[in-house]
Write an enzyme that holds these catalytic residues in place. Structure first.
Site, PDB file in Angstrom:
ATOM      1  N   LYS A 139      44.286   9.685  -6.194  1.00 53.44           N
ATOM      2  CA  LYS A 139      43.540  10.867  -6.671  1.00 53.44           C
ATOM      3  C   LYS A 139      43.569  11.955  -5.600  1.00 53.44           C
ATOM      4  CE  LYS A 139      39.478  12.657  -6.490  1.00 53.44           C
ATOM      5  NZ  LYS A 139      39.809  14.102  -6.546  1.00 53.44           N
ATOM      6  N   GLY A 141      38.406  11.968   3.995  1.00 52.08           N
ATOM      7  CA  GLY A 141      37.542  13.066   3.557  1.00 52.08           C
ATOM      8  C   GLY A 141      36.286  13.085   4.392  1.00 52.08           C
ATOM      9  N   SER A 142      35.212  13.552   3.785  1.00 56.74           N
ATOM     10  CA  SER A 142      33.970  13.719   4.546  1.00 56.74           C
ATOM     11  C   SER A 142      33.273  12.379   4.772  1.00 56.74           C
ATOM     12  CB  SER A 142      33.037  14.671   3.794  1.00 56.74           C
ATOM     13  OG  SER A 142      32.712  14.110   2.547  1.00 56.74           O
ATOM     14  N   THR A 143      32.477  12.331   5.814  1.00 54.22           N
ATOM     15  CA  THR A 143      31.703  11.123   6.111  1.00 54.22           C
ATOM     16  C   THR A 143      30.732  10.817   4.973  1.00 54.22           C
ATOM     17  OG1 THR A 143      31.987  11.379   8.486  1.00 54.22           O
ATOM     18  CG2 THR A 143      30.044  10.156   7.768  1.00 54.22           C
ATOM     19  N   GLY A 152      32.632   9.232   2.233  1.00 62.79           N
ATOM     20  CA  GLY A 152      33.070   7.918   2.714  1.00 62.79           C
ATOM     21  C   GLY A 152      31.974   6.875   2.531  1.00 62.79           C
ATOM     22  N   GLU A 209      38.829   7.202   6.601  1.00 60.55           N
ATOM     23  CA  GLU A 209      39.175   8.144   7.660  1.00 60.55           C
ATOM     24  C   GLU A 209      38.339   9.387   7.358  1.00 60.55           C
ATOM     25  OE1 GLU A 209      40.124  11.039   9.448  1.00 60.55           O
ATOM     26  OE2 GLU A 209      42.156  11.112   8.660  1.00 60.55           O
ATOM     27  N   CYS A 220      40.882  17.241  10.442  1.00 59.54           N
ATOM     28  CA  CYS A 220      39.795  16.311  10.767  1.00 59.54           C
ATOM     29  C   CYS A 220      39.693  16.075  12.274  1.00 59.54           C
ATOM     30  CB  CYS A 220      39.948  15.004  10.022  1.00 59.54           C
ATOM     31  SG  CYS A 220      41.561  14.261  10.222  1.00 59.54           S
ATOM     32  N   GLU A 227      30.550  19.039  11.721  1.00 56.00           N
ATOM     33  CA  GLU A 227      31.957  19.335  11.444  1.00 56.00           C
ATOM     34  C   GLU A 227      32.024  20.591  10.594  1.00 56.00           C
ATOM     35  OE1 GLU A 227      34.204  16.641   8.902  1.00 56.00           O
ATOM     36  OE2 GLU A 227      35.927  16.885  10.222  1.00 56.00           O
TER      37      GLU A 227
HETATM   38  P1  NDP Z   1      35.201  15.338   0.295  1.00 58.98           P
HETATM   39  O1  NDP Z   1      34.872  14.172   1.104  1.00 58.98           O
HETATM   40  O2  NDP Z   1      34.160  15.923  -0.593  1.00 58.98           O
HETATM   41  O3  NDP Z   1      36.506  15.072  -0.601  1.00 58.98           O
HETATM   42  C1  NDP Z   1      37.555  14.189  -0.254  1.00 58.98           C
HETATM   43  C2  NDP Z   1      38.022  13.477  -1.502  1.00 58.98           C
HETATM   44  O4  NDP Z   1      36.929  12.722  -2.046  1.00 58.98           O
HETATM   45  C3  NDP Z   1      38.450  14.438  -2.597  1.00 58.98           C
HETATM   46  O5  NDP Z   1      39.524  13.875  -3.323  1.00 58.98           O
HETATM   47  C4  NDP Z   1      37.226  14.516  -3.458  1.00 58.98           C
HETATM   48  O6  NDP Z   1      37.486  14.901  -4.770  1.00 58.98           O
HETATM   49  C5  NDP Z   1      36.695  13.109  -3.390  1.00 58.98           C
HETATM   50  N1  NDP Z   1      35.282  13.034  -3.720  1.00 58.98           N
HETATM   51  C6  NDP Z   1      34.329  13.992  -3.562  1.00 58.98           C
HETATM   52  N2  NDP Z   1      33.134  13.550  -3.987  1.00 58.98           N
HETATM   53  C7  NDP Z   1      33.317  12.288  -4.433  1.00 58.98           C
HETATM   54  C8  NDP Z   1      32.465  11.311  -5.007  1.00 58.98           C
HETATM   55  N3  NDP Z   1      31.172  11.552  -5.212  1.00 58.98           N
HETATM   56  N4  NDP Z   1      33.003  10.114  -5.346  1.00 58.98           N
HETATM   57  C9  NDP Z   1      34.310   9.873  -5.151  1.00 58.98           C
HETATM   58  N5  NDP Z   1      35.168  10.766  -4.641  1.00 58.98           N
HETATM   59  C10 NDP Z   1      34.678  11.960  -4.273  1.00 58.98           C
HETATM   60  O7  NDP Z   1      35.704  16.443   1.231  1.00 58.98           O
HETATM   61  P2  NDP Z   1      35.888  17.959   0.839  1.00 58.98           P
HETATM   62  O8  NDP Z   1      37.274  18.053   0.360  1.00 58.98           O
HETATM   63  O9  NDP Z   1      34.859  18.528  -0.060  1.00 58.98           O
HETATM   64  O10 NDP Z   1      35.614  18.596   2.238  1.00 58.98           O
HETATM   65  C11 NDP Z   1      34.275  18.637   2.736  1.00 58.98           C
HETATM   66  C12 NDP Z   1      34.220  18.197   4.134  1.00 58.98           C
HETATM   67  O11 NDP Z   1      34.901  16.959   4.306  1.00 58.98           O
HETATM   68  C13 NDP Z   1      34.943  19.124   5.064  1.00 58.98           C
HETATM   69  O12 NDP Z   1      34.169  20.222   5.402  1.00 58.98           O
HETATM   70  C14 NDP Z   1      35.205  18.205   6.206  1.00 58.98           C
HETATM   71  O13 NDP Z   1      34.049  18.080   6.962  1.00 58.98           O
HETATM   72  C15 NDP Z   1      35.476  16.890   5.573  1.00 58.98           C
HETATM   73  N6  NDP Z   1      36.884  16.610   5.421  1.00 58.98           N
HETATM   74  C16 NDP Z   1      37.446  15.732   6.292  1.00 58.98           C
HETATM   75  C17 NDP Z   1      38.781  15.469   6.210  1.00 58.98           C
HETATM   76  C18 NDP Z   1      39.431  14.525   7.116  1.00 58.98           C
HETATM   77  O14 NDP Z   1      40.661  14.521   7.175  1.00 58.98           O
HETATM   78  N7  NDP Z   1      38.711  13.669   7.813  1.00 58.98           N
HETATM   79  C19 NDP Z   1      39.640  16.118   5.240  1.00 58.98           C
HETATM   80  C20 NDP Z   1      38.946  16.983   4.332  1.00 58.98           C
HETATM   81  C21 NDP Z   1      37.615  17.195   4.437  1.00 58.98           C
HETATM   82  P3  NDP Z   1      37.298  16.448  -5.213  1.00 58.98           P
HETATM   83  O15 NDP Z   1      37.871  17.284  -4.138  1.00 58.98           O
HETATM   84  O16 NDP Z   1      38.069  16.529  -6.450  1.00 58.98           O
HETATM   85  O17 NDP Z   1      35.841  16.626  -5.384  1.00 58.98           O
END
Ligand code: NDP
Length: 496
Positions: A191, A244-246, A249, A267, A302, A400
């Site tokens: 996804k 993605g975000s903590t 996660g 991660e 990140c 972050e």
């Molecule tokens: P998110 O953690 O919100 O998104 C990452 C992934 O998780 C996306 O595919 C997202 O889908 C999905 N997701 C979001 N909410 C849910 C949920 N409730 N259940 C299951 N999956 C979910 O990160 P964002 O993209 O919104 O970015 C926000 C913050 O995350 C950034 O400001 C940064 O701090 C951090 N981040 C960290 C990264 C890293 O590499 N460590 C990379 C990107 C972001 P969808 O986008 O479709 O909602």
């Protein structure tokens, strides 16, 4: 490195056919509900495509296709040598489609097309190649049980791997999960982030062209709360790999506990420190790399070096050099190869970044940037921004921000530097600059970070594990260690 001009990129962009359907069981399909979401170019505000918004039913179909393909053995039980051939072909197809993939990355999430063409797409191809080349060179073990028993210990693929990835490096993040998972023989349901689904949909097509059987790689664009959650809670997904975000996660850990106890690998966020000691040698090199470490990819990295910890005696000199670098890194049209910085991923994220910047203006000393701007009157761009005299407890030094915002903090000695660097919920990466080999080893050993770069910033390679300590997650992407996440140890006892 691509030599295309601004005009060339604009011409190629206007000719792209955007894939807007999910990719399930080898076919492009609309979401069962008929729902779509808009994929928007953040540099212009234009809608690129209305993309299938997958829901629970679509995730069920994708997981069922993945399970069928896994059980049929059409990929999972093929020889590693065969998997190698297919992954090498895929790496070559990524290279053959360099311009289209680079454009998809740039148009979808605002990054510089020049960087996408020179870093993201070649990086992704190199990773598929690396895992392809590695997978037929990994041996199992014979346990030292003694005569009368032969005990084999080997790694088997887990089954169905769910991968949920972010928008900052859409193709690369998909590749970091898919390449080792596929090399090991799993079937995958991917996804992509709602802001950046387009390159993953092309990746799925190219993977089939390379010889991956139908159902082995499925791509389900959709929203996190629906598609992401459905994957995280699915009873027939064996492993969920997330970047993605903590905060999200942590949700995946809950989804797992509330469903089938699938393995979860995270991660997540970072607030990486960059420690500069007075014995660092060439301050201009440090300034170049510190600027790169926070401004590359608009700071949407990140492991971005967002905290610059500088020994007090050289701080002002380094900050002066950084201000010059910031002035030379102003945002521009992402399709123009001479632009230095792209657009933020969307207006909502740009507004979040600006909230931190406005708060920082009240608590620290703004020395560069600090404004949101447009390019050609459009889009959401944030200037490269530097705050000096930041205190370690300030939110701009702790949270972050995920944008081009640097917080400079002075330290007095090694102990002070280590204390400030480790005073964070995160532990993804760290950098340090010194000409003393002893100091480099001493401090690298004390920093709580998955990767420590000495006299460079944010080093990574397919050969080295990448991942975090503390709330930056667990499990490692890249290197042979990533295969541990996508395989289980099988012990077989044979009596003779
Ligand atoms: P998110 O953690 O919100 O998104 C990452 C992934 O998780 C996306 O595919 C997202 O889908 C999905 N997701 C979001 N909410 C849910 C949920 N409730 N259940 C299951 N999956 C979910 O990160 P964002 O993209 O919104 O970015 C926000 C913050 O995350 C950034 O400001 C940064 O701090 C951090 N981040 C960290 C990264 C890293 O590499 N460590 C990379 C990107 C972001 P969808 O986008 O479709 O909602």
């Amino acid at each position: 490195m691509s030599e295309l001009s601004h005009k060339d990129w604009i011409g190629k962009a206007s000719a792209i056919r955007f894939r807007d359907k999910a990719f399930i069981d080898g076919k492009t399909v609309a979401a069962r509900s008929g729902r779509t979401f808009a994929s928007v170019n953040p540099a212009t505000g234009e809608v690129l495509a209305e993309v299938a918004s997958c829901g629970e039913e679509d995730i069920d179909l994708a997981v069922a296709a993945a399970r069928r393909s896994f059980n049929a053995g059409v990929w999972s039980r093929t020889s590693p040598a065969h998997r190698k051939e297919v992954l090498l072909r895929l790496a070559q197809l990524l290279r053959d489609n360099l311009h289209e993939l680079a454009l998809l990355e740039s148009l979808d999430m605002g990054k510089l097309v020049r960087d996408a063409a020179s870093v993201d797409v070649p990086g992704s191809a190199a990773i598929f190649q690396w895992y392809g080349e590695a997978i037929d060179k990994i041996y199992g073990e014979v346990a030292p049980t003694g005569e009368g028993d032969l005990v084999l210990v080997r790694r088997e693929p887990l089954g169905v791997v769910g991968a949920v990835v972010p928008w900052n490096f859409p193709l690369d993040m998909a590749t970091w999960k898919c390449a080792p998972a596929l090399a090991a023989g799993n079937s995958v349901v991917l996804k992509p982030a709602e802001q950046s689904p387009l390159s993953a949909l092309l990746l799925a097509e190219l993977a089939m062209e390379a010889g991956l059987p139908a159902g082995v790689l499925n791509v389900v664009p959709g929203l996190g709360e629906t598609a992401g959650q459905a994957l995280g809670r699915h009873m027939d997904v064996d492993c969920l790999a997330f970047t993605g975000s903590t905060a999200v996660g942590k949700m995946f850990l809950q989804y797992s506990g509330q469903s089938n106890m699938k393995q979860v690998w995270l991660e997540t966020g970072g607030k990486s420190p960059n420690l500069v000691f007075a014995d660092c040698g060439d301050l201009d090199v440090v300034a170049d790399m510190a600027a790169f470490g926070i401004f590359f990819n608009q700071g949407e990295v990140c492991s971005a070096n967002s905290r610059l910890l500088v020994q007090r005696g050289i701080k002002d000199a380094l900050v002066e050099k950084l201000v010059q670098r910031a002035a030379a890194t102003q945002p521009g049209d992402p399709l123009d190869p001479i632009s230095k910085m792209g657009a933020m991923v969307d207006s909502r994220h740009a507004a979040n970044v600006m909230r931190f910047v406005e708060a920082g203006k009240k608590t620290a000393r703004l020395v560069a940037g600090g404004d949101m701007v447009t390019v050609n009157g459009r889009g959401s761009f944030v200037q490269p921004t530097i705050f000096d005299d930041v205190t370690p407890a300030d939110p701009i030094a702790r949270d972050e921000i995920f944008g081009p915002v640097l917080s400079v903090i002075a330290f007095d000695d090694e102990a002070d530097a280590i204390r400030i660097a480790n005073d964070s919920p995160y532990g993804l990466a760290a950098s340090l600059w010194t000409d003393s080999l002893s100091r480099a080893h001493r401090i690298a050993g004390r920093l709580q970070a998955g990767t420590v770069s000495v006299n460079k910033v944010d080093a990574l390679s397919p050969m080295t594990p990448f991942g975090g300590f503390k709330q930056s997650g667990f499990g490692r992407d890249l290197s042979l260690h990533a295969l541990d996440k996508y395989t289980a140890l099988k012990t077989t006892w044979i009596k003779y």
